[in-house]
Design a protein around this motif. Sequence first.
Motif, mmCIF file in Angstrom:
data_model
loop_
_atom_site.group_PDB
_atom_site.id
_atom_site.type_symbol
_atom_site.label_atom_id
_atom_site.label_comp_id
_atom_site.label_asym_id
_atom_site.label_seq_id
_atom_site.Cartn_x
_atom_site.Cartn_y
_atom_site.Cartn_z
ATOM 1 N N ARG A 20 -1.567 1.001 -11.730
ATOM 2 C CA ARG A 20 -0.771 0.428 -10.643
ATOM 3 C C ARG A 20 0.253 -0.570 -11.199
ATOM 4 O O ARG A 20 1.366 -0.678 -10.682
ATOM 5 N N ASN A 21 -0.130 -1.293 -12.243
ATOM 6 C CA ASN A 21 0.816 -2.192 -12.895
ATOM 7 C C ASN A 21 2.032 -1.439 -13.398
ATOM 8 O O ASN A 21 3.174 -1.858 -13.210
ATOM 9 N N ARG A 22 1.784 -0.319 -14.055
ATOM 10 C CA ARG A 22 2.882 0.474 -14.605
ATOM 11 C C ARG A 22 3.763 1.037 -13.477
ATOM 12 O O ARG A 22 4.998 1.054 -13.590
ATOM 13 N N GLU A 23 3.126 1.482 -12.390
ATOM 14 C CA GLU A 23 3.884 2.025 -11.258
ATOM 15 C C GLU A 23 4.803 0.960 -10.666
ATOM 16 O O GLU A 23 5.974 1.224 -10.362
ATOM 17 N N PRO A 59 -1.597 -12.998 -3.759
ATOM 18 C CA PRO A 59 -1.911 -11.602 -3.423
ATOM 19 C C PRO A 59 -2.131 -11.382 -1.932
ATOM 20 O O PRO A 59 -2.282 -10.241 -1.481
ATOM 21 N N GLU A 60 -2.118 -12.478 -1.166
ATOM 22 C CA GLU A 60 -2.313 -12.387 0.286
ATOM 23 C C GLU A 60 -1.297 -13.280 0.974
ATOM 24 O O GLU A 60 -0.990 -14.377 0.503
ATOM 25 N N ILE A 61 -0.742 -12.821 2.088
ATOM 26 C CA ILE A 61 0.200 -13.634 2.847
ATOM 27 C C ILE A 61 -0.015 -13.383 4.337
ATOM 28 O O ILE A 61 -0.200 -12.240 4.774
ATOM 29 N N GLY A 62 -0.076 -14.461 5.106
ATOM 30 C CA GLY A 62 -0.311 -14.341 6.542
ATOM 31 C C GLY A 62 -1.609 -13.635 6.874
ATOM 32 O O GLY A 62 -1.709 -12.955 7.902
ATOM 33 N N GLY A 63 -2.615 -13.784 6.007
ATOM 34 C CA GLY A 63 -3.911 -13.137 6.216
ATOM 35 C C GLY A 63 -3.946 -11.674 5.808
ATOM 36 O O GLY A 63 -4.969 -11.012 5.969
ATOM 37 N N LEU A 64 -2.862 -11.157 5.259
ATOM 38 C CA LEU A 64 -2.793 -9.749 4.845
ATOM 39 C C LEU A 64 -2.716 -9.646 3.328
ATOM 40 O O LEU A 64 -1.917 -10.334 2.687
ATOM 41 N N LYS A 65 -3.525 -8.769 2.749
ATOM 42 C CA LYS A 65 -3.452 -8.528 1.319
ATOM 43 C C LYS A 65 -2.273 -7.613 1.019
ATOM 44 O O LYS A 65 -2.124 -6.562 1.630
ATOM 45 N N LEU A 66 -1.439 -8.049 0.074
ATOM 46 C CA LEU A 66 -0.212 -7.302 -0.223
ATOM 47 C C LEU A 66 -0.507 -5.860 -0.608
ATOM 48 O O LEU A 66 0.183 -4.933 -0.164
ATOM 49 N N GLU A 67 -1.507 -5.654 -1.433
ATOM 50 C CA GLU A 67 -1.765 -4.316 -1.972
ATOM 51 C C GLU A 67 -2.607 -3.449 -1.047
ATOM 52 O O GLU A 67 -2.834 -2.276 -1.344
ATOM 53 N N ILE A 119 0.684 -1.950 4.515
ATOM 54 C CA ILE A 119 1.980 -1.299 4.369
ATOM 55 C C ILE A 119 3.102 -2.329 4.490
ATOM 56 O O ILE A 119 2.936 -3.394 5.095
ATOM 57 N N GLY A 120 4.236 -1.991 3.904
ATOM 58 C CA GLY A 120 5.352 -2.910 3.880
ATOM 59 C C GLY A 120 5.824 -3.337 5.249
ATOM 60 O O GLY A 120 6.168 -4.505 5.470
ATOM 61 N N LEU A 173 0.823 -1.215 0.000
ATOM 62 C CA LEU A 173 0.000 0.000 0.000
ATOM 63 C C LEU A 173 0.853 1.260 0.000
ATOM 64 O O LEU A 173 0.502 2.263 -0.630
ATOM 65 N N ASP A 174 2.008 1.203 0.685
ATOM 66 C CA ASP A 174 2.883 2.373 0.766
ATOM 67 C C ASP A 174 4.088 2.267 -0.174
ATOM 68 O O ASP A 174 5.148 2.826 0.069
ATOM 69 N N ASN A 175 3.910 1.508 -1.253
ATOM 70 C CA ASN A 175 4.880 1.466 -2.358
ATOM 71 C C ASN A 175 6.212 0.819 -1.989
ATOM 72 O O ASN A 175 7.272 1.247 -2.463
#
Length: 345
Positions: free
Chosen positions: A222-225, A165-173, A176-177, A155-157
Amino acid sequence: MKYLLLGVASLFMISCTSQNETKQIDADSLISLESYTIPMNQQGATISKAVGIEGVPTLSQDTAQIFNINNKGEITLNEGIQLTTNSPFKYEIELTYGDKKKSFILVKDEFIKNGVIAHRGAWKHHEVSQNSIGSLKAAIALGCEAAEFDVWYSLDNEIILSHDPEIGGLKLEENIGADLKKVELLSGEFVPSLNDYLELIKTQNKTKVVLEIKVSQKGAERNRELTDAVVNAVHTAKAQAWIDYICFSFDNIKRVSELDKTAHTAYLETNKALEEIKEAKISGIDYHFSSFEKDSTLIDRCNQLGLTTNFWTVNEELIMQKLLNAGARFITTDEPELALSLVQK
């Protein structure tokens, strides 16, 4: 309109460049080198040339004092200098072009070329998680040509490793990192970032990594970013010598080739003609192994076009052997130990 204006501006820059000036010729791409590896046991070897500038740059920094740029713009070893097994493996240089500078790491070429790529690292028989630091270390220790891994944008780039797209119950996008990197993995590890992987891979010169840019669920922008951020991160880390790129998005992988014209790239989908992939300046294909089973001419046709070939995820010995016999350049597998044993035979 934006890209039309950029193109016109680039043409104007070229037309106004005198023979004595050095200018960037493509405002939308990064300055790169044709190659980042130094041949061994070759005195005065020609190593590389800068791509993306007009004219001959100057060598403004050479910490080892062993390099030269000739009047053709070629980076060479100084006369009488050669690298041997006892030489250091990593060398930093800086090029100046116009009023700009860029640093690069050149690497003694001892990279393994056995075609075996450990899928998400070597994890299956090593008590480590997929896409972990431990799985990368295991792939290096085994002697794989490369280890594949996957990245998302937080979320914070921040660029974070995960296949799903999800790990440990958290969605990557959606997180925050800092929170994503607190997710525990096997063997006391935690979810790593791209920077963690780059720093590790640069500590050796035997195994490379294959970076899969995951397709964002937030759309094209977002893909391009993410794609731009990934390529910039690799260049900032001066890790170009160790990195290949793959993606299921044609636009994403084409964008990598636009940003870094010498990067090795491969497309994961089968919905484009090989000629279209070649036209987009993508280096090769990275298809599911069933594609070869459906079309036994696939590898030969790629070879004729100058496209590299990789197949995933090949875990059965019979299929591995068929692909090796047919001349596949790479095999991506969850069973790198098995693939390595076949290659060694």
